[in-house]
Scaffold this active site. Structure first.
Site, PDB file in Angstrom:
ATOM      1  N   LYS A  22       0.825  -1.225   0.000  1.00 57.88           N
ATOM      2  CA  LYS A  22       0.000   0.000   0.000  1.00 57.88           C
ATOM      3  C   LYS A  22       0.850   1.262   0.000  1.00 57.88           C
ATOM      4  CE  LYS A  22      -1.396   1.644   3.943  1.00 57.88           C
ATOM      5  NZ  LYS A  22      -1.443   2.957   4.594  1.00 57.88           N
ATOM      6  N   CYS A 117      -4.303   8.588   9.764  1.00 59.65           N
ATOM      7  CA  CYS A 117      -4.498   7.854  11.020  1.00 59.65           C
ATOM      8  C   CYS A 117      -4.026   8.705  12.191  1.00 59.65           C
ATOM      9  CB  CYS A 117      -3.716   6.544  11.020  1.00 59.65           C
ATOM     10  SG  CYS A 117      -4.617   5.150  10.350  1.00 59.65           S
ATOM     11  N   ASP A 306       4.597  -0.008  12.191  1.00 56.08           N
ATOM     12  CA  ASP A 306       3.323  -0.530  11.680  1.00 56.08           C
ATOM     13  C   ASP A 306       3.063  -1.981  12.112  1.00 56.08           C
ATOM     14  OD1 ASP A 306       2.863   1.889  10.491  1.00 56.08           O
ATOM     15  OD2 ASP A 306       3.354   1.242   8.463  1.00 56.08           O
ATOM     16  N   ARG A 399      -8.702   0.365   4.907  1.00 54.88           N
ATOM     17  CA  ARG A 399      -7.782   1.301   4.251  1.00 54.88           C
ATOM     18  C   ARG A 399      -6.543   0.588   3.735  1.00 54.88           C
ATOM     19  NH1 ARG A 399      -6.752   6.714   7.616  1.00 54.88           N
ATOM     20  NH2 ARG A 399      -5.242   6.828   5.963  1.00 54.88           N
TER      21      ARG A 399
HETATM   22  C1  EPZ Z   1       4.624   6.463   6.664  1.00 56.30           C
HETATM   23  O1  EPZ Z   1       3.989   7.566   7.297  1.00 56.30           O
HETATM   24  C2  EPZ Z   1       3.565   5.419   6.490  1.00 56.30           C
HETATM   25  N1  EPZ Z   1       2.502   5.959   5.652  1.00 56.30           N
HETATM   26  C3  EPZ Z   1       3.034   4.986   7.851  1.00 56.30           C
HETATM   27  O2  EPZ Z   1       2.154   3.930   7.626  1.00 56.30           O
HETATM   28  C4  EPZ Z   1       4.196   4.492   8.698  1.00 56.30           C
HETATM   29  O3  EPZ Z   1       3.728   4.231   9.996  1.00 56.30           O
HETATM   30  C5  EPZ Z   1       5.301   5.525   8.761  1.00 56.30           C
HETATM   31  O4  EPZ Z   1       5.691   5.927   7.425  1.00 56.30           O
HETATM   32  C6  EPZ Z   1       6.562   5.045   9.473  1.00 56.30           C
HETATM   33  O5  EPZ Z   1       7.077   3.919   8.806  1.00 56.30           O
HETATM   34  C7  EPZ Z   1       2.650   5.993   4.343  1.00 56.30           C
HETATM   35  O6  EPZ Z   1       3.660   5.570   3.776  1.00 56.30           O
HETATM   36  C8  EPZ Z   1       1.515   6.529   3.566  1.00 56.30           C
HETATM   37  P1  EPZ Z   1       7.173   9.383   8.643  1.00 56.30           P
HETATM   38  P2  EPZ Z   1       4.692   8.979   7.333  1.00 56.30           P
HETATM   39  O7  EPZ Z   1       7.210  10.671   7.910  1.00 56.30           O
HETATM   40  O8  EPZ Z   1       5.423   9.153   6.050  1.00 56.30           O
HETATM   41  C9  EPZ Z   1       8.108  12.562  12.124  1.00 56.30           C
HETATM   42  C10 EPZ Z   1       0.202   2.665   7.931  1.00 56.30           C
HETATM   43  O9  EPZ Z   1      -0.365   2.131   8.907  1.00 56.30           O
HETATM   44  N2  EPZ Z   1       8.063  13.596  11.057  1.00 56.30           N
HETATM   45  O10 EPZ Z   1       8.190   8.348   8.320  1.00 56.30           O
HETATM   46  O11 EPZ Z   1       3.671   9.951   7.744  1.00 56.30           O
HETATM   47  C11 EPZ Z   1       6.750  11.925  12.363  1.00 56.30           C
HETATM   48  O12 EPZ Z   1       5.945  12.699  13.209  1.00 56.30           O
HETATM   49  C12 EPZ Z   1       0.786   4.045   8.074  1.00 56.30           C
HETATM   50  O13 EPZ Z   1       0.296   2.135   6.818  1.00 56.30           O
HETATM   51  C13 EPZ Z   1       8.396  14.891  11.362  1.00 56.30           C
HETATM   52  O14 EPZ Z   1       8.719  15.232  12.501  1.00 56.30           O
HETATM   53  O15 EPZ Z   1       5.722   8.755   8.518  1.00 56.30           O
HETATM   54  C14 EPZ Z   1       7.143  10.589  12.935  1.00 56.30           C
HETATM   55  O16 EPZ Z   1       7.424  10.740  14.289  1.00 56.30           O
HETATM   56  C15 EPZ Z   1       0.480   4.699   9.357  1.00 56.30           C
HETATM   57  N3  EPZ Z   1       8.371  15.828  10.348  1.00 56.30           N
HETATM   58  C16 EPZ Z   1       8.438  10.252  12.191  1.00 56.30           C
HETATM   59  O17 EPZ Z   1       8.913  11.497  11.692  1.00 56.30           O
HETATM   60  C17 EPZ Z   1       8.039  15.490   9.069  1.00 56.30           C
HETATM   61  O18 EPZ Z   1       8.036  16.376   8.198  1.00 56.30           O
HETATM   62  C18 EPZ Z   1       8.294   9.281  11.039  1.00 56.30           C
HETATM   63  O19 EPZ Z   1       7.219   9.682  10.195  1.00 56.30           O
HETATM   64  C19 EPZ Z   1       7.720  14.159   8.777  1.00 56.30           C
HETATM   65  C20 EPZ Z   1       7.735  13.216   9.796  1.00 56.30           C
END
Ligand code: EPZ
Length: 432
Positions: A22, A117, A306, A399
């Site tokens: 996904k 989410c 995840d 989803r």
């Molecule tokens: C991706 O989310 C996935 N979603 C999530 O999957 C997954 O949990 C996550 O990566 C971690 O592996 C998609 O790929 C669509 P991040 P994302 O940016 O990209 C912080 C699922 O269940 N951060 O890697 O939103 C953030 O708050 C979903 O399939 C910042 O501070 O995650 C977090 O603590 C849920 N500033 C960490 O980094 C930013 O600009 C990692 O988030 C971006 C992120």
């Protein structure tokens, strides 16, 4: 309202085919509009998030021609607008990938601030920092829209302050057609980051180093059409592997890349499961009492956030005390209240640590899925529980999991998708 109703107690046994990833699909579908040619994308999982992304693409004039359930031809040739409305971004956070894709292609994009989410604050400062480094002017305007515009995008050296999957993919999208070289340091290394980079490279991009923490992108003038099959879903596979552990079953996940599952397989072995790997399948045999362990979620190749609810559900039935530390998101233990209602003995400390005292049995209960992965984990808990469990808010699970209940049924799980009390009564009569 749709619900799952489950009668627990059957070990899950058999083989299950894993679908396309996904989170790779969401990046790849957005990337596909960056050419005016046609991209044929295969192995798209048929889940709500990808359906919403395809609708968002159509809403701006992109063409989506569904060939079959998992294949689509996509073209950005007729895009007339670079504005992604609230509707899509509220439904799926990842429509922000259209921000990077449209900025990269048209040098302008307007996208509503993302929802998704509710598992933590989830800022997007690193995405915006990357766009700005490439020369874009980025503003958040009243009403919560992000506007990014650039006369020219010029390659830059970008150091990410946190390892972010979304920001790494979004900056890659914005940079593939920038002038000169972009270097992303402290990049995310997840398999889906690599898959999006591979897809872009088959479109004519020049991206090197995806899968390491330094990604180098040499800008190209244009991208062209391609044919591409999305990798298998690491988290769907991991969820079924833990379903074997929790129900004391024996499941072979097929059509997977075992390398992507190493951190998951290692934890399963640590808690007493047997793992057999072949080229594109992994078998989990879990006949024994599970043992306790410690686990901390980390960016890839660490144990995925995840998979945190799924391993917690397994440890809840293990012998002894386990410690689960969530280091990626601040708010990812909301499901613990529901699991406690099923008889688990778990204490969450400081929001990021769960102390799990194993119990011998979960009991069926009427519970609610708080988000996608926690929802799937609670389904697995229900399949191991004594008695009947009903789960509300399964739209979250839909989803990200295609035909979840059908795949579980094929492994011997007593689970049904219902939408009335009458259906629940019928299920109870059938399963006795
Ligand atoms: C991706 O989310 C996935 N979603 C999530 O999957 C997954 O949990 C996550 O990566 C971690 O592996 C998609 O790929 C669509 P991040 P994302 O940016 O990209 C912080 C699922 O269940 N951060 O890697 O939103 C953030 O708050 C979903 O399939 C910042 O501070 O995650 C977090 O603590 C849920 N500033 C960490 O980094 C930013 O600009 C990692 O988030 C971006 C992120």
């Amino acid at each position: 309202m749709e619900q799952y109703v489950i009668k627990g107690g059957n070990p899950l046994v058999g083989e299950v085919e894993i679908g396309g990833a996904k989170n790779a699909a969401l990046g790849i579908l957005a990337a596909a509009v960056m050419t005016d040619d046609v991209c044929l994308v295969e192995n798209i999982p048929d889940v709500r998030d990808t359906a919403v992304m395809l609708q968002a693409i159509q809403s701006i004039g992109g063409t989506v021609d569904r060939i079959d359930r998992h294949t689509a031809k996509i073209s950005g040739g007729n895009i007339v607008d670079q504005t992604i409305e609230d509707d899509y971004i509220k439904k799926i956070r990842a429509s922000y990938y259209l921000l990077g894709a449209l900025l990269g292609k048209y040098r302008k994009a307007k996208v509503a601030l993302p929802g998704g989410c509710n598992i933590g604050l989830r800022p997007i400062d690193q995405h915006l920092k990357g766009f700005r480094a490439l020369g874009a002017k980025v503003a958040v305007i009243p009403g919560g829209m992000i506007v990014a515009e650039a006369e020219r995008l010029i390659g830059a050296h970008i150091y990410m302050d946190v390892v972010s999957v979304g920001a790494t993919i979004n900056i890659m999208l914005a940079a593939v057609m920038a002038e000169g070289q972009t270097i992303i340091e402290n990049a995310a290394k997840e398999p889906h980051v690599v898959d999006v980079a591979n897809f872009l490279n088959t479109m004519g991009a020049n991206i090197k180093g995806a899968g390491t923490d330094v990604i180098r992108i040499k800008g190209v003038q244009r991208l062209h059409g391609t044919e591409y099959a999305i990798i298998p879903d690491q988290i769907e596979a991991g969820t079924f592997m833990f379903a074997a552990a929790v129900t004391k079953g024996d499941i072979t996940v097929k059509n997977v890349i075992p390398k992507h599952l190493e951190s998951i397989s290692a934890k399963l072995q640590e808690i007493g499961c047997e793992i057999e790997e072949s080229d594109d399948a992994v078998r989990v045999v879990a006949s024994k009492q599970l043992s306790h362990t410690q686990v901390k979620t980390l960016p890839y190749p660490g144990f995925p956030t995840d998979m945190q609810p799924q391993i917690t559900v397994a440890l809840g039935l293990s012998k002894g005390t386990s410690i689960v530390t969530e280091s990626i998101f601040e708010n990812r233990f909301k499901y613990v209240d529901e699991l406690t209602r099923m008889g688990a003995n778990i204490r969450v400390e400081g929001g990021s640590t769960a102390i799990v005292d194993g119990v011998t049995q979960y009991n069926g209960a009427n519970i609610t899925a708080p988000d996608l992965r926690a929802g799937a984990a609670l389904v697995i808990a229900g399949l191991a529980a004594d008695g009947i469990t009903t789960i509300d808010e399964i739209k979250y699970i839909q989803r990200g999991y295609e035909d979840f209940h059908l795949k579980l049924q094929s492994l011997g799980g007593l689970i049904e998708l219902v939408d009335s009390e009458k259906d629940i009564q019928k299920f109870k009569l059938r399963v006795g």
